[in-house]
Design an enzyme around this catalytic site. Sequence first.
Site, mmCIF file in Angstrom:
data_model
loop_
_atom_site.group_PDB
_atom_site.id
_atom_site.type_symbol
_atom_site.label_atom_id
_atom_site.label_comp_id
_atom_site.label_asym_id
_atom_site.label_seq_id
_atom_site.Cartn_x
_atom_site.Cartn_y
_atom_site.Cartn_z
ATOM 1 N N LEU A 76 7.189 -11.834 -2.364
ATOM 2 C CA LEU A 76 6.791 -12.973 -1.540
ATOM 3 C C LEU A 76 5.544 -12.656 -0.716
ATOM 4 C CD1 LEU A 76 10.311 -14.092 -0.208
ATOM 5 C CD2 LEU A 76 9.023 -15.045 -2.129
ATOM 6 N N GLY A 77 5.343 -11.383 -0.421
ATOM 7 C CA GLY A 77 4.182 -10.975 0.364
ATOM 8 C C GLY A 77 4.077 -9.468 0.378
ATOM 9 N N GLY A 113 1.880 -5.906 2.386
ATOM 10 C CA GLY A 113 0.936 -5.352 3.346
ATOM 11 C C GLY A 113 0.575 -3.945 2.938
ATOM 12 N N VAL A 173 7.484 -7.682 0.754
ATOM 13 C CA VAL A 173 8.566 -8.620 1.039
ATOM 14 C C VAL A 173 8.982 -9.261 -0.284
ATOM 15 C CG1 VAL A 173 9.292 -10.695 2.271
ATOM 16 C CG2 VAL A 173 7.717 -9.079 3.366
ATOM 17 N N LYS A 182 12.239 -7.263 3.562
ATOM 18 C CA LYS A 182 11.051 -6.441 3.783
ATOM 19 C C LYS A 182 11.384 -5.000 3.439
ATOM 20 C CE LYS A 182 7.529 -5.401 7.282
ATOM 21 N NZ LYS A 182 7.050 -5.712 8.652
ATOM 22 N N ASP A 214 0.770 -10.127 17.418
ATOM 23 C CA ASP A 214 0.058 -10.475 16.182
ATOM 24 C C ASP A 214 0.380 -11.905 15.768
ATOM 25 O OD1 ASP A 214 -1.701 -10.063 14.092
ATOM 26 O OD2 ASP A 214 -0.209 -9.166 12.774
#
Length: 245
Positions: A73-74, A76, A81, A96, A189
């Site tokens: 899904l994502g 970094g 994730v 995560k 953030d």
Amino acid sequence: AFFDTKETPGSGELKPTLGSFFDAKKSPIPLDLKAKLNRSIRCDGSVSELSHSVNDSARGKTFDQVYRKKEVLGEGGYAFVYRCVHKNRRNHYAVKEVHHEDYETTGENINEEISALKRLREGPYIVRLLDVFRGPEQTHLVMEQMKGGDLLERLVEKEVFSENQSRRISRKLIEAVVYCHKKQIAHRDIKLENILLADHIDDTKIKLADFGCARPFVPGEKSLRTLCGSPQYAAPELYMHENGY
């Protein structure tokens, strides 16, 4: 024990229904549980906080024993994730996956993020941490899945929000930040990419996410000193941080 279940069309999945919760006669419902449920319904429009509760790590299970990983899904610099499916309940979650070696080289500490999310579990419009699996090389944070993407994607797609939609989004975001500060947690953030949407239908069903930069602070004192967050969103004071902010 207080919920009836019904099958979601086409999925074969049993979901709890709310009516029987209040109709149960066998034992009284504690007032604090009623209040908690009402807050969940008011904030989220669902009873997901109760129906999706999981605590498999406390039973000595490993992450791979309980969940099946699906698509990313994502991602970094030190974490991915994934959408994950609970093998028994068949519910979907956002997980995560943090790689310790990569994470620690940045000077961050996964324990700080977990601590912040645990302190904020009851907060309105904040993505909820449901379970944590710790391993020698990886830690998995199981969170509720937000299916609508992030606010930046939605803004690019729509190009403009109406004033009414903007008001509703802003109010919810402010309530989330107020709760963070009430619990003495600074997110550090906040940006459009970290504001997630529950679905693709309602543009105002948002929750604040990604507490990787979050830290506790001392009210009234300049107790934070780290230069962090995203430059294009950061407050100017952050760059004058020698004596804290």
